[in-house]
Design an enzyme around this catalytic site. Structure first.
Site, PDB file in Angstrom:
ATOM      1  CD  GLU A 189       7.229   3.931 -11.847  1.00  0.00           C
ATOM      2  OE1 GLU A 189       7.529   4.619 -10.873  1.00  0.00           O
ATOM      3  OE2 GLU A 189       6.287   3.136 -11.832  1.00  0.00           O
ATOM      4  CG  ASP A 192       2.248   2.862 -11.922  1.00  0.00           C
ATOM      5  OD1 ASP A 192       3.036   3.720 -11.509  1.00  0.00           O
ATOM      6  OD2 ASP A 192       1.633   2.083 -11.175  1.00  0.00           O
TER       7      ASP A 192
HETATM    8  C1  LIG Z   1       6.611   7.277 -10.251  1.00  0.00           C
HETATM    9  C2  LIG Z   1       5.332   6.544 -10.144  1.00  0.00           C
HETATM   10  O1  LIG Z   1       4.499   6.619 -11.019  1.00  0.00           O
HETATM   11  N1  LIG Z   1       5.120   5.838  -9.061  1.00  0.00           N
HETATM   12  C3  LIG Z   1       3.914   5.094  -8.835  1.00  0.00           C
HETATM   13  C4  LIG Z   1       4.206   3.638  -8.968  1.00  0.00           C
HETATM   14  O2  LIG Z   1       3.096   2.884  -8.713  1.00  0.00           O
HETATM   15  C5  LIG Z   1       2.538   3.045  -7.438  1.00  0.00           C
HETATM   16  C6  LIG Z   1       1.337   2.170  -7.378  1.00  0.00           C
HETATM   17  O3  LIG Z   1       0.537   2.347  -8.510  1.00  0.00           O
HETATM   18  C7  LIG Z   1       2.211   4.504  -7.156  1.00  0.00           C
HETATM   19  O4  LIG Z   1       1.874   4.656  -5.808  1.00  0.00           O
HETATM   20  C8  LIG Z   1       3.402   5.385  -7.455  1.00  0.00           C
HETATM   21  O5  LIG Z   1       3.074   6.732  -7.337  1.00  0.00           O
END
Ligand SMILES: CC(=O)N[C@H]1CO[C@H](CO)[C@@H](O)[C@@H]1O
Ligand SMILES: *[C@@H]1O[C@H](CO)[C@@H](O)[C@H](O)[C@H]1NC(C)=O
Ligand SMILES: *[C@@H]1O[C@H](CO)[C@@H](O)[C@H](O)[C@H]1NC(C)=O
Ligand SMILES: *[C@@H]1O[C@H](CO)[C@@H](O)[C@H](O)[C@H]1NC(C)=O
Ligand SMILES: *[C@@H]1O[C@H](CO)[C@@H](O)[C@H](O)[C@H]1NC(C)=O
Ligand SMILES: [Ca+2]
Ligand SMILES: [Ca+2]
Length: 579
Positions: free
Chosen positions: A297, A224
Site C-alpha cells: 500500500e 501497510d
Molecule cells: C488503506 C489502509 O490500510 N490505510 C491504513 C494505513 O495505515 C494507517 C496507519 O497504520 C491506518 O490508519 C490506515 O487505515
C-alpha cells in the site's frame, strides 16, 4: 505415417507441457476481496465482526468467485487505530477470536479454495507492544527498536520536539516519554510509535513475523503504509532537518501543512520491500506449492510505485497497489481522463509485471459516493475487464454506500482528533459500517442490538439476500463479471483500452484462438452511437451481448452490428465476437 503421427503427438504434448510450465502464477488474474473484519460478520453477538464470522461466510466469497481475501489487522491491539496499532504481531486479538479460530478459518478457506492474505503493518507497533515498553525502559535489546530523540532546547530554555514534522493524524509527529526522557517518533497516532528500520534487529523481527504466518498457511501479505517506513537519515549529530511548509494549507496541525520530503518515500523503503519479498521467495523455495505474494500500500508518485515491482535485478512486490482510479478520477472525469490514468499504469510497468486495479478500501469513500451510485455497475465492469489483478473492498459488489455518522457516534481516531466542524471530511467510519447480508435483524450482521458502528439505513434494499434474487442486481452483475474473468481471453489475453468518445470507454480483450470481448462504458447521460470497427479492428460483423446491466434495454444473448451500437445513459455492457 504412424511414425509421423506419433511424432506429432509427442510434439503436441511437448508444446502443451511447455505452455503449462509457463502458465501464470495463481495471483496474476486473481480477484482479491478486502475484508474489514470488524464489519463483516459477528458470530458471538458482541456487535463486532470476528474470525468465526468470516469462516461462517467464506462460502459467500466462493459464491462470488473470489481467489483470495485480505483481512485488515486481526492482531492483539488496544484498537487506538482499530488494529493498525499492533501490540503483538503474532497473536490474534480476543475481539476477533483465537489462534485456533484463525487456523480453522485457514482450513475452511483451503477446503473452499480461497486464499487468505494478512495485513502486515511494518511501520509501527502499538505503544503497548512489549518491544516499546522495553524500549522506553532502555532495555539493551530493545532500546533502539524505536526512534528516540531528547529534543531541542529553545532560547528560553524550554524543550521542543526535534523537528517540525506533523503526524498523519494531526499535531506533532513527536511525543515526549517521561520514562525514557526523550521524544519518540510516530508518523500516525500517538499510540503508534514508528519502528526503527535502521536497526537490523527490527528488520529481522519483522521478517520473523512474515515467516510465522506463512508457516501457518497464509498466501501472502498486504503491506501497510509503506512510504512511511523510513525517515531521512539523521546527520552526524543525530539531528534531522525540518520539512518545508506547503503554502496551500493554513492549519499548522494539519498533515498537509508540510511537504513530506523527509518522512515519506525515502529510497531505503524500496530495499526493505525487496528484503520482505526475498523472505517470501526463501519460503517458496523451502515450502514449495503456490507462490507467496506481497501487495504494497503506497500512495506514491508513479515512478516510485513502478520501482516497488523490482529494479531489474531484484524482485519487489508482485502487486504494488495501483490507486490511479481511486485517487485520480472523480465524478467529472471523462473517458479521456480514464484512458490516460489506465495507460499511465499499463505503459509504465516494467516488462513482465502484472497490472492491478484497486477501487476502494477502508480509508476511502465508497465507489457509489466517489463516482456516482448510478455508475456502480459500470465501475465494476471496468475493474473486472481491465487486465491483471482486481481488488474489491467488501460491500462494493452490492453497491453499499457511505453511511452518515454523527459526531457522537464517530470512533475513527483520525476524526476524533479533529472537531465537530471538521470530522466529517476526515472520518473513515462511513465506509466501515456493518456488511449488509439480508433484510433481517441488523442486516444479518449480528444478533446483538448494538453494532460498533451504525448500520446503513438502506439495508432492507441493499443486501446480499435480496440481490441474489434480482437478475441484474449489482451482485449478479458482479457474479457474471467473475464468470467472464474465468475465460482464457480474460485471464491470459491482451488488452486494448481507449476512449471512444468523450463519454465512452472501450476495453478490448483478445487472445489468439479465443473469443474476443469488448467492454463499453458510457460514463454520462448522452445517447452514444458507436462504430466499433473504427475503434477496434478484428471484430466479427455481428457481436453478441454477453453482459448487460439494469441501464440496458438489450438482453444478454441479443445480437448487434459492430458498426452501429447505441449506448444508453450510464450503460455498461460486454460484447463478444460471434464464433
Ligand atoms: C488503506 C489502509 O490500510 N490505510 C491504513 C494505513 O495505515 C494507517 C496507519 O497504520 C491506518 O490508519 C490506515 O487505515
Ligand atoms: C506475542 O505473543 C506470543 C504468543 O502469545 C508470545 O509468545 C510472544 O512473546 C509475544 N511477543 C511479543 C513481542 O509480545
Ligand atoms: C519558548 O519558546 C518557544 C519557541 O521557541 C515557544 O513556543 C514557547 O512558548 C516559549 N516559552 C515560554 C515560556 O516563553
Ligand atoms: C536493486 O536493488 C538491490 C537491493 O537493494 C541492489 O543490491 C541492486 O544493486 C539494485 N540493482 C539495480 C540495477 O539498481
Ligand atoms: C434486543 O431488543 C429486543 C427488543 O427490544 C429485545 O426483545 C431483545 O431481548 C434484545 N436482545 C438482546 C440480545 O439484548
Ligand atoms: Ca464478535
Ligand atoms: Ca517510519
Amino acid at each position: 505415417m504412424w511414425k509421423f503421427l506419433k511424432f506429432l503427438l509427442i510434439f503436441t504434448l511437448f508444446i502443451a507441457a511447455a505452455s503449462e510450465s509457463a502458465a501464470n502464477s495463481w495471483w496474476e488474474s486473481a480477484s482479491f476481496y478486502q475484508i474489514y473484519p470488524r464489519s463483516f460478520k459477528d458470530s458471538d453477538g458482541d456487535g463486532v465482526g470476528d474470525l468465526n464470522g468470516i469462516t461462517e461466510q467464506l462460502s459467500y466469497l466462493k459464491e462470488i468467485s473470489i481467489t483470495a481475501t485480505w483481512l485488515s489487522p486481526i492482531f492483539t491491539s488496544p484498537m487506538a487505530d482499530f488494529g493498525y496499532d499492533v501490540a503483538n504481531f503474532t497473536e490474534i486479538d480476543p475481539i476477533f477470536g483465537t489462534l485456533e479460530d484463525f487456523e480453522q478459518l485457514l482450513a475452511k478457506a483451503k477446503e473452499l479454495g480461497v486464499k487468505i492474505i494478512l495485513d502486515f503493518v511494518p511501520n509501527h507497533s502499538s505503544d503497548e507492544c512489549e518491544w516499546f515498553i522495553k524500549s522506553a525502559k532502555s532495555d539493551p535489546e530493545y532500546k533502539d527498536f524505536y526512534i528516540w530523540h531528547p529534543g531541542k532546547i529553545s532560547e528560553n530554555g524550554t524543550r521542543l520536539p526535534p523537528t517540525n514534522w506533523i503526524s498523519v493524524f494531526r499535531g506533532s509527529m513527536w511525543t515526549w516519554n517521561d520514562e525514557r526522557q526523550a521524544y519518540y517518533l510516530h508518523q500516525f497516532h500517538v499510540k503508534q510509535p514508528d519502528l526503527n528500520y535502521n536497526n537490523p534487529k527490527v528488520r529481522e523481527a519483522m521478517k520473523d513475523v512474515l515467516r510465522y504466518w506463512v508457516r501457518k498457511g497464509v498466501a501472502g501479505f498486504r503491506v501497510d503504509a509503506v512510504p512511511h517506513i523510513y525517515e531521512v537519515a539523521a546527520d552526524a549529530e543525530g539531528n534531522w532537518p525540518d520539512e518545508p511548509s506547503n503554502p496551500s494549507v493554513a492549519d499548522p496541525a494539519d498533515y498537509g501543512y508540510l511537504q513530506h520530503i523527509y518522512t515519506t518515500n525515502q529510497p531505503e523503503t524500496l530495499d526493505v520491500v525487496y528484503e520482505f519479498r526475498q523472505v517470501l521467495k526463501e519460503l517458496d523455495e523451502e515450502l514449495g506449492g503456490d507462490e507467496h505474494i506481497l501487495m504494497t500500500e503506497a500512495y506514491s508518485p508513479l515512478d516510485v510505485l513502478m520501482q516497488y515491482y523490482g529494479n531489474g535485478s531484484t524482485d519487489g512486490a508482485q502487486i504494488p497497489f495501483n490507486f490511479v482510479l481511486l485517487s485520480n478520477v472523480n465524478k467529472n472525469s471523462n473517458a479521456y481522463d480514464y484512458e490516460q490514468q489506465i495507460h499511465d499504469w499499463l505503459d509504465n510497468m516494467p516488462a513482465g509485471s502484472v497490472a492491478n486495479w484497486v477501487l476502494g478500501n477502508h480509508d476511502q469513500s465508497r465507489i457509489g459516493i466517489r463516482l456516482g451510485v448510478d455508475r456502480m455497475d459500470l465501475i465494476n465492469v471496468l475493474l473486472k475487464t481491465l487486465p491483471g489483478v482486481s481488488v474489491s473492498y467488501q460491500g462494493e459488489e452490492i453497491g453499499m454506500t457511505d453511511v452518515s455518522i454523527s459526531w457522537e457516534e464517530t470512533v475513527d481516531p483520525q476524526a476524533c482528533q479533529s472537531s465537530i466542524e471538521e470530522f466529517e471530511s476526515l472520518s473513515r467510519d462511513p465506509v466501515r459500517t456493518p456488511f449488509q447480508w439480508n433484510d433481517g435483524h441488523k442486516a444479518g450482521f449480528t444478533d446483538s442490538n448494538t453494532t460498533w458502528l451504525p448500520l446503513a439505513e438502506d439495508y432492507k434494499l441493499v443486501n446480499v439476500k435480496r440481490q441474489r434474487g434480482i437478475a441484474n442486481s449489482h451482485l449478479n452483475v458482479y457474479k457474471q463479471l467473475q464468470n467472464l474473468r474465468a475465460t482464457k481471453t480474460m485471464s491470459d489475453g491482451e488488452a486494448e483500452v481507449k476512449a471512444i468518445s468523450e463519454n465512452v470507454i472501450g476495453i478490448k480483450r483478445f487472445l489468439s484462438g479465443e473469443r474476443t470481448y469488448v467492454a463499453l462504458l458510457n460514463l454520462n447521460d448522452d445517447l452514444e452511437s458507436i462504430n466499433l470497427n473504427d475503434a477496434f479492428g478484428d471484430l466479427t460483423v455481428e457481436l453478441e451481448y454477453i453482459l448487460v446491466t439494469d441501464k440496458s434495454v438489450r438482453r444478454k444473448g441479443d445480437k448487434i452490428y459492430a458498426d452501429s451500437i447505441v449506448m444508453l445513459p450510464k450503460e455498461a455492457v460486454v460484447l463478444g465476437t460471434i464464433v
